[in-house]
Write an enzyme that holds these catalytic residues in place. Structure first.
Site, PDB file in Angstrom:
ATOM      1  N   HIS A  49       8.677  70.974   8.446  1.00 14.40           N
ATOM      2  CA  HIS A  49      10.236  70.910   8.982  1.00 14.40           C
ATOM      3  C   HIS A  49      10.549  69.860   9.466  1.00 14.40           C
ATOM      4  O   HIS A  49      11.747  69.638  10.364  1.00 14.40           O
ATOM      5  CB  HIS A  49      10.418  71.968  10.344  1.00 14.40           C
ATOM      6  CG  HIS A  49      10.095  73.266   9.625  1.00 14.40           C
ATOM      7  ND1 HIS A  49      11.101  74.345   9.354  1.00 14.40           N
ATOM      8  CD2 HIS A  49       8.881  74.009   9.475  1.00 14.40           C
ATOM      9  CE1 HIS A  49      10.440  75.530   8.784  1.00 14.40           C
ATOM     10  NE2 HIS A  49       9.202  75.402   8.978  1.00 14.40           N
TER      11      HIS A  49
ATOM     12  N   LYS B 196      23.457  73.380  18.754  1.00 20.02           N
ATOM     13  CA  LYS B 196      22.203  73.073  18.102  1.00 20.02           C
ATOM     14  C   LYS B 196      21.335  72.343  19.290  1.00 20.02           C
ATOM     15  O   LYS B 196      22.003  72.136  20.269  1.00 20.02           O
ATOM     16  CB  LYS B 196      22.124  72.117  16.930  1.00 20.02           C
ATOM     17  CG  LYS B 196      23.075  70.796  17.245  1.00 20.02           C
ATOM     18  CD  LYS B 196      23.404  70.007  15.994  1.00 20.02           C
ATOM     19  CE  LYS B 196      24.355  70.598  14.933  1.00 20.02           C
ATOM     20  NZ  LYS B 196      23.563  70.939  13.842  1.00 20.02           N
ATOM     21  N   ARG B 197      20.015  72.354  19.094  1.00 17.77           N
ATOM     22  CA  ARG B 197      19.006  71.427  20.200  1.00 17.77           C
ATOM     23  C   ARG B 197      19.975  70.163  20.462  1.00 17.77           C
ATOM     24  O   ARG B 197      20.384  69.599  19.700  1.00 17.77           O
ATOM     25  CB  ARG B 197      17.881  71.535  19.613  1.00 17.77           C
ATOM     26  CG  ARG B 197      16.826  72.695  19.640  1.00 17.77           C
ATOM     27  CD  ARG B 197      15.573  72.395  19.056  1.00 17.77           C
ATOM     28  NE  ARG B 197      15.431  72.024  17.645  1.00 17.77           N
ATOM     29  CZ  ARG B 197      14.864  70.680  17.489  1.00 17.77           C
ATOM     30  NH1 ARG B 197      14.035  69.867  18.035  1.00 17.77           N
ATOM     31  NH2 ARG B 197      14.800  70.381  15.941  1.00 17.77           N
TER      32      ARG B 197
ATOM     33  N   LYS C  77      20.652  64.388  16.524  1.00 18.06           N
ATOM     34  CA  LYS C  77      21.689  65.132  16.123  1.00 18.06           C
ATOM     35  C   LYS C  77      23.112  64.794  16.317  1.00 18.06           C
ATOM     36  O   LYS C  77      24.120  65.347  16.235  1.00 18.06           O
ATOM     37  CB  LYS C  77      21.353  66.657  16.697  1.00 18.06           C
ATOM     38  CG  LYS C  77      20.345  67.412  16.071  1.00 18.06           C
ATOM     39  CD  LYS C  77      19.858  68.672  16.661  1.00 18.06           C
ATOM     40  CE  LYS C  77      18.727  69.396  16.259  1.00 18.06           C
ATOM     41  NZ  LYS C  77      18.810  70.042  14.892  1.00 18.06           N
TER      42      LYS C  77
ATOM     43  N   THR D  72      20.618  74.991   9.774  1.00 16.83           N
ATOM     44  CA  THR D  72      20.560  76.281   9.301  1.00 16.83           C
ATOM     45  C   THR D  72      22.012  76.718   9.810  1.00 16.83           C
ATOM     46  O   THR D  72      22.727  77.626   9.328  1.00 16.83           O
ATOM     47  CB  THR D  72      19.475  77.164   9.557  1.00 16.83           C
ATOM     48  OG1 THR D  72      19.183  77.062  10.887  1.00 16.83           O
ATOM     49  CG2 THR D  72      18.311  77.140   8.411  1.00 16.83           C
TER      50      THR D  72
HETATM   51  C1  F58 Z   1      14.185  72.577  12.623  1.00 16.72           C
HETATM   52  N1  F58 Z   1      13.134  72.178  13.474  1.00 16.72           N
HETATM   53  C2  F58 Z   1      14.646  71.470  11.783  1.00 16.72           C
HETATM   54  N2  F58 Z   1      11.786  72.341  15.344  1.00 16.72           N
HETATM   55  O1  F58 Z   1      15.022  70.580  12.730  1.00 16.72           O
HETATM   56  C3  F58 Z   1      15.846  71.884  11.191  1.00 16.72           C
HETATM   57  O2  F58 Z   1      16.376  70.694  10.485  1.00 16.72           O
HETATM   58  C4  F58 Z   1      15.420  72.843  10.027  1.00 16.72           C
HETATM   59  O3  F58 Z   1      16.638  73.494   9.520  1.00 16.72           O
HETATM   60  C5  F58 Z   1      14.735  74.111  10.924  1.00 16.72           C
HETATM   61  O4  F58 Z   1      13.570  73.569  11.609  1.00 16.72           O
HETATM   62  C6  F58 Z   1      14.357  74.971   9.911  1.00 16.72           C
HETATM   63  O5  F58 Z   1      13.513  74.491   8.837  1.00 16.72           O
HETATM   64  C7  F58 Z   1      12.767  72.822  14.835  1.00 16.72           C
HETATM   65  O6  F58 Z   1      13.568  73.697  15.051  1.00 16.72           O
HETATM   66  C8  F58 Z   1      11.675  72.885  16.533  1.00 16.72           C
HETATM   67  O7  F58 Z   1      12.191  73.676  17.335  1.00 16.72           O
HETATM   68  C9  F58 Z   1      10.372  72.053  17.419  1.00 16.72           C
HETATM   69  C10 F58 Z   1       9.330  73.011  17.649  1.00 16.72           C
HETATM   70  C11 F58 Z   1       8.114  72.431  18.464  1.00 16.72           C
HETATM   71  C12 F58 Z   1       8.621  71.984  19.807  1.00 16.72           C
HETATM   72  C13 F58 Z   1       9.715  70.944  19.640  1.00 16.72           C
HETATM   73  C14 F58 Z   1      10.945  71.464  18.630  1.00 16.72           C
END
Ligand code: F58
Length: 846
Positions: free
Chosen positions: A388, A579-580, A585, A687
């Site tokens: 991811h 979003k985060r 971003k 997403t």
């Molecule tokens: C997200 N990753 C990607 N990571 O940033 C996004 O582009 C993608 O659409 C999504 O995954 C699904 O494939 C993401 O959300 C986290 O939340 C991390 C998890 C571990 C700790 C730091 C944040």
């Protein structure tokens, strides 16, 4: 007036008839109700009495909510039992989705919609004098995730059940989910999210499937009965994994899969022994440690704190899950290790569950006495891995000494796998040490660490990225050597979102309108939304479509007023970035544009622009100082803009606190413009972009992640693409990117940056956080090329402004976005996983 969609009544979101009415005893004769509503009503009253100890007079809203959820759960359990029977007797192949995160949100509405009981429940409650909206609002969000990765897991569970695919989701039953966010003087303040404190009526406790998990200890060499040398893992500590099951119901099918979440517990006997030996404090400490493991979700990419605990969490969860999978496999006497990989398939959601690979190998080697080649053969036929992220800092690495301390036996096995890998590498590229260095599971040079992504690639039969561009970059930039070593292993599955939650449930008005044009099957067959295209130029349909958008905006305006105390007009353009909070971003690029508009307005009171409301919602990881500084900066600028009469209502900025799934569900239906402005090459997919487009928001975005595919679907004339491409960014960096060049040559950019960096917005505040943001963009080198894209972004925003003035044109574009994003249904994604990766067949449940 309620609208009918696919035989189900959709009540309007607000102004529900009894929303104002007080609780009253059941009045009308029950026969007025549909049979489903009657039966639901009976169950609710039963649980109100026998579970909550209340009658309908004395019940609090929370009592109503728990009784209602329990009544719904009964209906799921019935189908769940049937599903389990069909799966068990058929000895079917299953997929196990292993994820450290599930961002589920609320379940009430979705469960009812999927069961086909939404209308009946509204009826049942209203007849009891209760507002369905009020009852469902009692539900706490299940926020067991950080962002898209966790939400994706939740969407995929919905699709797995909907598509009749036999699946079990595994995760951790965190006692505290992602923190609750509050703003105090514009600063993020985190509070614990104790989602479970008032009970969690969806889950079932399964003490009979409790699993022991061993940790720490040391390895000793022994010879087995055949005189062969082996390792034994000894002096370990044991904790217990205690399972909670959440039923996951499919839409319009009878399949109910489960999500099994593990809570950690101390073992009683260890406790007691220590206690009896006089180690009272030690006993309490041990108990606390056992329970700490599933206490909190880790919200930080940086992971400076609690690294050991995070590693323990990961191992705890995979160990419990694997034992459970093995138990289930061998519960059928027809099964053996011979057909393990034929029946069981495990999907790793990022590297977080990567230890499952080594744990299965350990079980096969140490507990089953299998030779390495055979054990490795089974293992690598079972796992598939989804990546991811390409961000190097987000790729998990665990220090070797930490590994050695927590999982000494696993470290030895990792070395063994690495030897195997190095031999493969030598066979392919004889004498090439450079190749070995990059492929190795162990990163040398300085402190040694284990590369979890490499482990996943080596241990899985398939590796996928989450959007076309991301997969291309994964193969070309992150793993080119692995791609050459394992031809055919890498593949793409573009992410998707469940249309049940992200249109049907969150936007009932639009859902009802769509059904009048394309029929009610779109929630199962999202591609059928294409049928809306023929109405895109129809003025009457455009008016209806935009009237719904306006109503949704009015609802959001009320939330903004309640949460932020800001008045906004539903006639303004709602420009949304949710979003985060992360530098890549680029929420700060959005902020610079807001500052530019603000400056234009104060310098030229006649400046012509469509009135806009900028809506932000985002959480920053607690240890990510710059992300928090960006939040502070946006709030500081908002306070000025919103209260400056010179702006004359043309500009409002609202940062909604505590972003979470249920808030997203209120913002998305109300958005006109969707901000997807990451630095090209950094956002794996996104997403939120899909959810917003599906609800008729136009995207302003870079050619990054799934934006590329959204453009392919909606057409370049229905999206606002701007900024440097991946290749252009590479070229800029190669030439030596210098943000000062952009600062020097763009007067407006210079002005807004300096304005931000002054103390104008945060008089007297120390430290000056907006100045810190400015510094990151100049002296800090602007790692995400905000300045390089600033001018193109402003130009694209001018095009947005022009498009919005032409109401017919905007309506047409918005309709075509909804009509053309059917590809991004998570049913399509899951269908691709099932066909191309898992080789999983649908199993019908009657
Ligand atoms: C997200 N990753 C990607 N990571 O940033 C996004 O582009 C993608 O659409 C999504 O995954 C699904 O494939 C993401 O959300 C986290 O939340 C991390 C998890 C571990 C700790 C730091 C944040």
């Amino acid at each position: 007036m309620p609208a009918v969609v696919a035989d189900r009544v959709i009540p309007p979101m607000s102004a529900s008839p009894s929303a104002k009415s007080k609780a009253k005893a059941p009045a009308a004769p029950a026969s007025r109700l549909s049979p489903e509503a009657q039966s639901l009503q009976q169950s609710i009253l039963h649980y109100l009495k026998y579970k909550m100890g209340r009658d309908s007079e004395s019940a609090t809203p929370r009592d109503w909510w728990i009784a209602t959820a329990t009544a719904v759960r009964d209906r799921m359990i019935e189908r769940g039992l049937e599903t389990y029977k069909v799966h068990r007797t058929g000895n079917v192949r299953r997929v196990y989705y292993l994820s450290l995160e599930y961002l589920i949100g609320r379940l009430m509405t979705n469960n009812l919609i999927n069961l086909g009981l939404h209308g009946a429940m509204v009826e049942a409650l209203e007849d009891l004098g209760q507002s369905f909206e009020k009852v469902r609002a009692q539900e706490e969000d299940m926020g067991l995730g950080n962002g898209g990765l966790g939400r994706l897991a939740a969407c995929y569970l919905d699709s797995l059940s909907t598509m009749d695919l036999p699946a079990v989701g595994y995760g951790i039953h965190y006692e505290f989910g992602l923190f609750r966010q509050e703003f105090v003087n514009g600063h993020q303040v985190e509070h614990p999210d104790n989602w479970i404190v008032y009970g969690a009526p969806w889950e079932l406790v399964r003490p009979e499937f409790t699993q022991p998990v061993r940790l720490f200890g040391r390895c000793e060499q022994v010879f087995d009965a055949q005189g062969n040398f082996t390792w034994r893992w000894v002096d370990t500590k044991t904790i217990l994994g205690f399972p909670y099951d959440i039923p996951v119901v499919g839409y319009g099918t009878k399949t109910v899969n489960i999500l099994r979440l593990w809570a950690s517990k101390a073992t009683e006997d260890f406790d007691l022994r220590t206690f009896n030996e006089g180690g009272y404090i030690e006993a309490v400490r041990e108990k606390a440690y056992g329970e700490t493991i599933s206490k909190v979700l880790y919200p930080n990419d940086k992971n400076e704190n609690g690294r050991e605990l995070r590693l323990v969490q990961q191992y705890f969860f995979v160990s419990c899950s694997l034992r459970d999978i093995i138990r289930r496999h061998f519960s059928n006497p027809a099964n053996s290790w011979e057909n393990f990989a034929e029946k069981q398939c495990i999907q790793l959601n990022d590297t977080h569950p990567a230890l499952a690979i080594i744990e299965l190998l350990r079980i096969l080697l140490d507990e089953q006495g299998q030779p390495f080649e055979r054990a490795w053969g089974i293992t690598t036929s079972v796992f598939a891995y989804t990546n991811h992220t390409l961000l190097p800092e987000a790729l998990e690495r665990w220090s070797v000494p930490l590994f050695q301390r927590v999982l000494p036996r696993h470290l030895l096995i990792i070395y063994q796998v690495n030897d195997h890998l190095m031999r493969l590498c030598e066979a392919k590229w004889p004498g090439d040490h450079g190749k070995k260095r990059v492929l190795s599971l162990i990163e040398e040079g300085g402190a040694k660490s284990v590369r979890m992504a490499n482990l996943c690639v080596v241990g899985s039969f398939a590796v996928n990225g989450v959007a076309e561009l991301h997969t291309r970059l994964l193969r070309a930039h992150l793993f080119p050597e692995f791609d050459a070593l394992y031809p055919g292993k890498f593949t793409n599955v573009t992410n998707g979102i469940t249309p049940r939650r992200w249109l049907r449930a969150c936007n009932p008005r639009l859902s009802a309108l769509i059904s009048t044009k394309v029929g009610g099957d779109w929630a199962r067959d999202l591609a059928s939304l294409r049928g809306l295209e023929r109405w895109a130029d129809d003025p009457a349909f455009q008016d209806e479509f935009m009237a719904i958008k306006r109503q949704n905006k009015a609802d959001l305006a009320a939330i903004i007023h309640r949460e932020c105390g800001i008045e906004v007009s539903p006639d303004a353009l709602f420009d949304v970035q949710i979003k985060r909070l992360h530098e890549y971003k680029r929420q700060h690029l959005n902020l610079l544009h807001i500052l530019a508009l603000y400056r234009r307005l104060v310098q030229d009171p006649g400046y012509a622009m469509v009135p806009r409301v900028f809506v932000f919602a985002a959480k920053a990881a607690p240890g990510y100082e710059l992300a928090k500084a960006i939040i502070r900066s946006i709030n500081a600028v908002a306070a000025h803009v919103n209260n400056d009469p010179r702006v004359n209502g043309k500009l409002k900025v609202a940062f909604l606190p505590n972003y979470r799934v249920s808030l997203a569900a209120r913002i998305i239906p109300a958005a006109d413009l969707s901000e997807q402005i990451s630095t090209a090459g950094k956002e794996a997919s996104g997403t939120g972009n899909m959810k917003l487009a599906l609800n008729g928001a136009l995207t302003i975005g870079t050619l990054d992640g799934a934006n590329v595919e959204i453009q392919e679907e909606v057409g370049p004339e229905n999206i606002f693409i701007f900024g440097h491409t991946v290749e252009e960014i590479e070229a800029l960096r190669e030439a030596g990117y210098d943000p000062h060049r952009y600062y020097a040559k763009d007067e407006e950019l210079r002005a807004v940056l300096d304005w931000l960096g002054s103390d104008y917005f945060v008089k007297g505040e120390s430290p000056n956080l907006p100045a810190m943001v400015r510094a990151s963009l100049l002296e800090g080198g602007d790692p995400f090329l905000v300045l390089a894209d600033f001018r193109a972004y402003c130009d694209a925003q001018l095009k947005v402004d022009a498009a919005y003035r032409d109401r017919r044109r905007w309506a047409r574009m918005a309709i075509l976005n909804t009509a053309r994003v059917g590809k991004f249904s998570s049913d399509r994604s899951i269908g691709e996983y099932a066909d191309r990766i898992w080789k999983l067949r649908r199993v019908h449940v009657d």
